[in-house]
Design a protein around this motif. Sequence first.
Motif, PDB file in Angstrom:
ATOM      1  N   LEU A 118      40.056   6.652 -19.937  1.00  0.00           N
ATOM      2  CA  LEU A 118      41.045   6.448 -20.985  1.00  0.00           C
ATOM      3  C   LEU A 118      40.584   7.007 -22.324  1.00  0.00           C
ATOM      4  CD1 LEU A 118      43.764   5.112 -21.779  1.00  0.00           C
ATOM      5  CD2 LEU A 118      42.468   3.036 -22.307  1.00  0.00           C
ATOM      6  N   LEU A 119      39.291   6.897 -22.602  1.00  0.00           N
ATOM      7  CA  LEU A 119      38.774   7.236 -23.927  1.00  0.00           C
ATOM      8  C   LEU A 119      38.168   8.635 -24.000  1.00  0.00           C
ATOM      9  CD1 LEU A 119      37.166   3.769 -24.637  1.00  0.00           C
ATOM     10  CD2 LEU A 119      39.204   4.711 -25.733  1.00  0.00           C
ATOM     11  N   THR A 120      38.285   9.390 -22.922  1.00  0.00           N
ATOM     12  CA  THR A 120      37.817  10.778 -22.936  1.00  0.00           C
ATOM     13  C   THR A 120      39.026  11.685 -22.707  1.00  0.00           C
ATOM     14  OG1 THR A 120      37.238  10.628 -20.577  1.00  0.00           O
ATOM     15  CG2 THR A 120      35.505  10.139 -22.169  1.00  0.00           C
ATOM     16  N   LYS A 121      38.791  12.870 -22.223  1.00  0.00           N
ATOM     17  CA  LYS A 121      39.897  13.832 -22.078  1.00  0.00           C
ATOM     18  C   LYS A 121      40.667  13.657 -20.776  1.00  0.00           C
ATOM     19  CE  LYS A 121      36.838  17.353 -20.073  1.00  0.00           C
ATOM     20  NZ  LYS A 121      36.336  18.734 -20.181  1.00  0.00           N
ATOM     21  N   TYR A 122      40.421  12.565 -20.066  1.00  0.00           N
ATOM     22  CA  TYR A 122      41.050  12.382 -18.761  1.00  0.00           C
ATOM     23  C   TYR A 122      42.149  11.317 -18.773  1.00  0.00           C
ATOM     24  CZ  TYR A 122      37.045  15.094 -17.212  1.00  0.00           C
ATOM     25  OH  TYR A 122      36.115  16.079 -17.054  1.00  0.00           O
ATOM     26  N   ALA A 123      42.709  11.037 -19.936  1.00  0.00           N
ATOM     27  CA  ALA A 123      43.771  10.034 -20.032  1.00  0.00           C
ATOM     28  C   ALA A 123      45.011  10.458 -19.228  1.00  0.00           C
ATOM     29  CB  ALA A 123      44.146   9.809 -21.487  1.00  0.00           C
ATOM     30  N   LYS A 124      45.300  11.751 -19.202  1.00  0.00           N
ATOM     31  CA  LYS A 124      46.450  12.248 -18.442  1.00  0.00           C
ATOM     32  C   LYS A 124      46.243  12.025 -16.947  1.00  0.00           C
ATOM     33  CE  LYS A 124      49.223  16.416 -17.636  1.00  0.00           C
ATOM     34  NZ  LYS A 124      49.392  17.861 -17.978  1.00  0.00           N
ATOM     35  N   GLU A 125      45.045  12.325 -16.475  1.00  0.00           N
ATOM     36  CA  GLU A 125      44.741  12.113 -15.062  1.00  0.00           C
ATOM     37  C   GLU A 125      44.806  10.631 -14.707  1.00  0.00           C
ATOM     38  OE1 GLU A 125      43.226  14.098 -17.069  1.00  0.00           O
ATOM     39  OE2 GLU A 125      43.037  16.073 -16.115  1.00  0.00           O
ATOM     40  N   LEU A 126      44.377   9.794 -15.649  1.00  0.00           N
ATOM     41  CA  LEU A 126      44.443   8.346 -15.444  1.00  0.00           C
ATOM     42  C   LEU A 126      45.892   7.892 -15.282  1.00  0.00           C
ATOM     43  CD1 LEU A 126      43.006   5.577 -15.400  1.00  0.00           C
ATOM     44  CD2 LEU A 126      43.216   5.536 -17.888  1.00  0.00           C
ATOM     45  N   ALA A 127      46.773   8.426 -16.109  1.00  0.00           N
ATOM     46  CA  ALA A 127      48.192   8.075 -16.009  1.00  0.00           C
ATOM     47  C   ALA A 127      48.775   8.512 -14.671  1.00  0.00           C
ATOM     48  CB  ALA A 127      48.959   8.728 -17.162  1.00  0.00           C
ATOM     49  N   ILE A 128      48.352   9.668 -14.176  1.00  0.00           N
ATOM     50  CA  ILE A 128      48.825  10.154 -12.875  1.00  0.00           C
ATOM     51  C   ILE A 128      48.352   9.234 -11.755  1.00  0.00           C
ATOM     52  CG2 ILE A 128      48.655  12.035 -11.195  1.00  0.00           C
ATOM     53  CD1 ILE A 128      48.456  13.962 -13.583  1.00  0.00           C
ATOM     54  N   ILE A 129      47.087   8.823 -11.823  1.00  0.00           N
ATOM     55  CA  ILE A 129      46.537   7.905 -10.823  1.00  0.00           C
ATOM     56  C   ILE A 129      47.323   6.600 -10.817  1.00  0.00           C
ATOM     57  CG2 ILE A 129      44.530   6.475 -10.236  1.00  0.00           C
ATOM     58  CD1 ILE A 129      42.768   8.756 -11.321  1.00  0.00           C
ATOM     59  N   ASP A 130      47.560   6.049 -11.996  1.00  0.00           N
ATOM     60  CA  ASP A 130      48.310   4.786 -12.103  1.00  0.00           C
ATOM     61  C   ASP A 130      49.719   4.929 -11.532  1.00  0.00           C
ATOM     62  OD1 ASP A 130      46.210   3.431 -13.243  1.00  0.00           O
ATOM     63  OD2 ASP A 130      46.871   3.757 -15.303  1.00  0.00           O
ATOM     64  N   THR A 131      50.364   6.042 -11.832  1.00  0.00           N
ATOM     65  CA  THR A 131      51.728   6.264 -11.346  1.00  0.00           C
ATOM     66  C   THR A 131      51.763   6.337  -9.822  1.00  0.00           C
ATOM     67  OG1 THR A 131      52.291   7.487 -13.366  1.00  0.00           O
ATOM     68  CG2 THR A 131      53.716   7.805 -11.448  1.00  0.00           C
ATOM     69  N   ILE A 132      50.830   7.060  -9.236  1.00  0.00           N
ATOM     70  CA  ILE A 132      50.780   7.184  -7.777  1.00  0.00           C
ATOM     71  C   ILE A 132      50.548   5.833  -7.121  1.00  0.00           C
ATOM     72  CG2 ILE A 132      49.468   8.149  -5.844  1.00  0.00           C
ATOM     73  CD1 ILE A 132      48.948  10.617  -7.611  1.00  0.00           C
ATOM     74  N   LEU A 133      49.620   5.065  -7.665  1.00  0.00           N
ATOM     75  CA  LEU A 133      49.320   3.742  -7.097  1.00  0.00           C
ATOM     76  C   LEU A 133      50.530   2.813  -7.192  1.00  0.00           C
ATOM     77  CD1 LEU A 133      45.685   3.196  -8.426  1.00  0.00           C
ATOM     78  CD2 LEU A 133      46.377   3.654  -6.066  1.00  0.00           C
ATOM     79  N   LEU A 134      51.233   2.859  -8.323  1.00  0.00           N
ATOM     80  CA  LEU A 134      52.408   2.007  -8.486  1.00  0.00           C
ATOM     81  C   LEU A 134      53.528   2.418  -7.536  1.00  0.00           C
ATOM     82  CD1 LEU A 134      52.551   1.563 -12.361  1.00  0.00           C
ATOM     83  CD2 LEU A 134      52.009  -0.177 -10.660  1.00  0.00           C
ATOM     84  N   ILE A 135      53.705   3.719  -7.337  1.00  0.00           N
ATOM     85  CA  ILE A 135      54.732   4.209  -6.410  1.00  0.00           C
ATOM     86  C   ILE A 135      54.457   3.702  -4.998  1.00  0.00           C
ATOM     87  CG2 ILE A 135      55.601   6.290  -5.268  1.00  0.00           C
ATOM     88  CD1 ILE A 135      55.316   7.734  -7.954  1.00  0.00           C
ATOM     89  N   ILE A 136      53.186   3.592  -4.657  1.00  0.00           N
ATOM     90  CA  ILE A 136      52.817   3.107  -3.329  1.00  0.00           C
ATOM     91  C   ILE A 136      52.971   1.599  -3.224  1.00  0.00           C
ATOM     92  CG2 ILE A 136      50.908   2.855  -1.685  1.00  0.00           C
ATOM     93  CD1 ILE A 136      49.836   5.540  -2.756  1.00  0.00           C
ATOM     94  N   PHE A 137      52.482   0.887  -4.231  1.00  0.00           N
ATOM     95  CA  PHE A 137      52.369  -0.565  -4.117  1.00  0.00           C
ATOM     96  C   PHE A 137      53.656  -1.318  -4.440  1.00  0.00           C
ATOM     97  CE2 PHE A 137      47.846   0.070  -3.754  1.00  0.00           C
ATOM     98  CZ  PHE A 137      47.414  -1.042  -3.049  1.00  0.00           C
ATOM     99  N   ILE A 138      54.495  -0.795  -5.302  1.00  0.00           N
ATOM    100  CA  ILE A 138      55.720  -1.520  -5.658  1.00  0.00           C
ATOM    101  C   ILE A 138      56.645  -1.715  -4.452  1.00  0.00           C
ATOM    102  CG2 ILE A 138      57.872  -1.364  -6.970  1.00  0.00           C
ATOM    103  CD1 ILE A 138      56.282  -0.377  -9.333  1.00  0.00           C
TER     104      ILE A 138
END
Length: 202
Positions: A118-138
């Motif tokens: 979150l605090l480095t240059k990978y915040a975008k990748e983090l958002a993608i990971i979260d989105t994929i996990l939510l799409i699966i788990f919801i």
Amino acid sequence: IIILWLVGSQSDSGIFFNVYRSLFIVFIPIIIVDQIIPQSISNYYNNDFAQLKIFSRKISTYRLLVSLITFSPLYIFAEQYLTFFFGIQYAEGFQALRFMISCFVISQIFGISYHILLLTKYAKELAIIDTILLIIFIPVSIYFSSIYGYEAAVISFSILMLVSAIVYYIFCFKIVGVNSLVHYSFKQNIQNIKKDLFQERN
């Protein structure tokens, strides 16, 4: 909570909500520890990457120890806690609360990889990971919650929390190059704490 409100009963929603907020009510000590994370990650990432690796494992270990100390009483007295604060009608959720606590504490083993991303240059990748996990788990949560009620919601949320921590760790380790796992040596952990306390006094 919204999922249970849509597909479950009012009782299921109430139990899940009280279990969920019970977990985060005692989260305050960990939040206090987390106050030093943002500035430290930013400084080390830009100026001393080797020190970031050391800091990550050290602060991850502290967070796990604080979690164990904080959540152990809640785990042991889960039924009494729910009864005292929310009423006897919510006491049946004590096993669900224990399961959620267990998954949360286990997730702490994988450390502060989320904070690093979150605090480095990978915040975008983090958002993608979260989105994929939510799409699966919801959808999974909706399906099983409609059949099994709050128990399924608790299990889905807890597993999502644990799986997220594992995915964050793998990405952080493989892509960023930082191993945020806690130190496995209890003796080493105690020595590190004593060393830090000694340095603070000086």
